[in-house]
Design a protein around this motif. Sequence first.
Motif, mmCIF file in Angstrom:
data_model
loop_
_atom_site.group_PDB
_atom_site.id
_atom_site.type_symbol
_atom_site.label_atom_id
_atom_site.label_comp_id
_atom_site.label_asym_id
_atom_site.label_seq_id
_atom_site.Cartn_x
_atom_site.Cartn_y
_atom_site.Cartn_z
ATOM 1 N N GLN A 180 -2.319 4.825 17.996
ATOM 2 C CA GLN A 180 -1.969 4.043 16.810
ATOM 3 C C GLN A 180 -3.122 4.103 15.824
ATOM 4 N N VAL A 181 -2.801 4.359 14.568
ATOM 5 C CA VAL A 181 -3.830 4.501 13.545
ATOM 6 C C VAL A 181 -4.134 3.138 12.936
ATOM 7 N N GLN A 182 -5.401 2.876 12.735
ATOM 8 C CA GLN A 182 -5.831 1.646 12.069
ATOM 9 C C GLN A 182 -6.845 1.963 10.996
ATOM 10 N N LEU A 183 -6.768 1.210 9.907
ATOM 11 C CA LEU A 183 -7.783 1.258 8.857
ATOM 12 C C LEU A 183 -8.419 -0.125 8.804
ATOM 13 N N VAL A 184 -9.722 -0.167 8.948
ATOM 14 C CA VAL A 184 -10.423 -1.447 8.970
ATOM 15 C C VAL A 184 -11.455 -1.459 7.863
ATOM 16 N N GLU A 185 -11.299 -2.436 6.955
ATOM 17 C CA GLU A 185 -12.211 -2.547 5.814
ATOM 18 C C GLU A 185 -13.303 -3.570 6.100
ATOM 19 N N SER A 186 -14.386 -3.432 5.367
ATOM 20 C CA SER A 186 -15.469 -4.405 5.418
ATOM 21 C C SER A 186 -16.214 -4.369 4.096
ATOM 22 N N VAL A 218 -6.085 12.442 2.192
ATOM 23 C CA VAL A 218 -6.642 11.658 1.083
ATOM 24 C C VAL A 218 -7.070 10.293 1.612
ATOM 25 N N LEU A 219 -8.194 9.823 1.128
ATOM 26 C CA LEU A 219 -8.638 8.451 1.362
ATOM 27 C C LEU A 219 -8.816 7.775 0.016
ATOM 28 N N GLY A 220 -8.584 6.482 -0.011
ATOM 29 C CA GLY A 220 -8.740 5.832 -1.299
ATOM 30 C C GLY A 220 -8.752 4.322 -1.226
ATOM 31 N N GLU A 240 -12.614 -9.238 -14.140
ATOM 32 C CA GLU A 240 -11.323 -8.570 -13.982
ATOM 33 C C GLU A 240 -11.281 -7.629 -12.779
ATOM 34 N N ASP A 241 -12.397 -7.445 -12.101
ATOM 35 C CA ASP A 241 -12.404 -6.676 -10.858
ATOM 36 C C ASP A 241 -12.009 -7.537 -9.659
ATOM 37 N N THR A 242 -11.872 -8.836 -9.881
ATOM 38 C CA THR A 242 -11.463 -9.733 -8.804
ATOM 39 C C THR A 242 -10.083 -9.344 -8.293
ATOM 40 N N ALA A 243 -9.996 -9.104 -6.986
ATOM 41 C CA ALA A 243 -8.737 -8.648 -6.394
ATOM 42 C C ALA A 243 -8.913 -8.529 -4.886
ATOM 43 N N VAL A 244 -7.786 -8.341 -4.218
ATOM 44 C CA VAL A 244 -7.819 -7.884 -2.833
ATOM 45 C C VAL A 244 -7.869 -6.360 -2.877
ATOM 46 N N TYR A 245 -8.863 -5.800 -2.242
ATOM 47 C CA TYR A 245 -9.048 -4.350 -2.217
ATOM 48 C C TYR A 245 -8.525 -3.803 -0.889
ATOM 49 N N LEU A 246 -7.667 -2.806 -0.997
ATOM 50 C CA LEU A 246 -7.027 -2.234 0.187
ATOM 51 C C LEU A 246 -7.411 -0.769 0.348
ATOM 52 N N CYS A 247 -7.784 -0.430 1.552
ATOM 53 C CA CYS A 247 -8.067 0.957 1.901
ATOM 54 C C CYS A 247 -6.743 1.684 2.153
ATOM 55 N N HIS A 248 -6.663 2.917 1.696
ATOM 56 C CA HIS A 248 -5.451 3.708 1.881
ATOM 57 C C HIS A 248 -5.814 5.082 2.411
ATOM 58 N N ALA A 249 -4.979 5.604 3.277
ATOM 59 C CA ALA A 249 -5.191 6.951 3.782
ATOM 60 C C ALA A 249 -3.864 7.671 3.901
ATOM 61 N N PRO A 280 1.378 7.664 5.000
ATOM 62 C CA PRO A 280 0.500 6.671 4.377
ATOM 63 C C PRO A 280 0.178 5.525 5.332
ATOM 64 N N TYR A 281 -1.072 5.123 5.299
ATOM 65 C CA TYR A 281 -1.527 3.970 6.066
ATOM 66 C C TYR A 281 -2.366 3.076 5.155
ATOM 67 N N TRP A 282 -2.319 1.767 5.461
ATOM 68 C CA TRP A 282 -3.051 0.786 4.665
ATOM 69 C C TRP A 282 -3.903 -0.091 5.569
ATOM 70 N N GLY A 283 -5.040 -0.496 5.031
ATOM 71 C CA GLY A 283 -5.831 -1.511 5.697
ATOM 72 C C GLY A 283 -5.275 -2.888 5.381
ATOM 73 N N GLN A 284 -5.905 -3.901 5.962
ATOM 74 C CA GLN A 284 -5.409 -5.263 5.793
ATOM 75 C C GLN A 284 -5.880 -5.892 4.488
ATOM 76 N N GLY A 285 -6.876 -5.289 3.864
ATOM 77 C CA GLY A 285 -7.365 -5.790 2.588
ATOM 78 C C GLY A 285 -8.607 -6.637 2.744
#
Length: 121
Positions: free
Chosen positions: A1-7, A33-35, A88-97, A109-114
Amino acid sequence: QVQLVESGGGLVQIGGSLRLSCAASGSIAHINVLGWYRQPPGKQRELVAIITSGGITNYADSVKGRFTISSDNAKNTVSLQMNSLKPEDTAVYLCHANLVLPGRLGGYPYWGQGTQVTVSS
């Protein structure tokens, strides 16, 4: 299972800097692609920056010159260095692959939890 974990998210003052990181783990054959995307309060998700496996990058106009995306293909990680932060950069940032899985054709496509980034005065 693929996971994306942000920090790396948090609270920062106007003009400050933050660095976000994301690690992809699991059964991955190849990363296309990563983003990073972000979702400001009450708004739709929007692209921040992406980087291909070949190192080609693309940025939203609003972050050009302030944000830098980088990746480590050997470690399946992507980072976003954010400088000169604005409210204006305030947001939830999500990792994408976009990943190729072993034995499968095409990318998925996969997403992190933000992770929350808040820029305040």
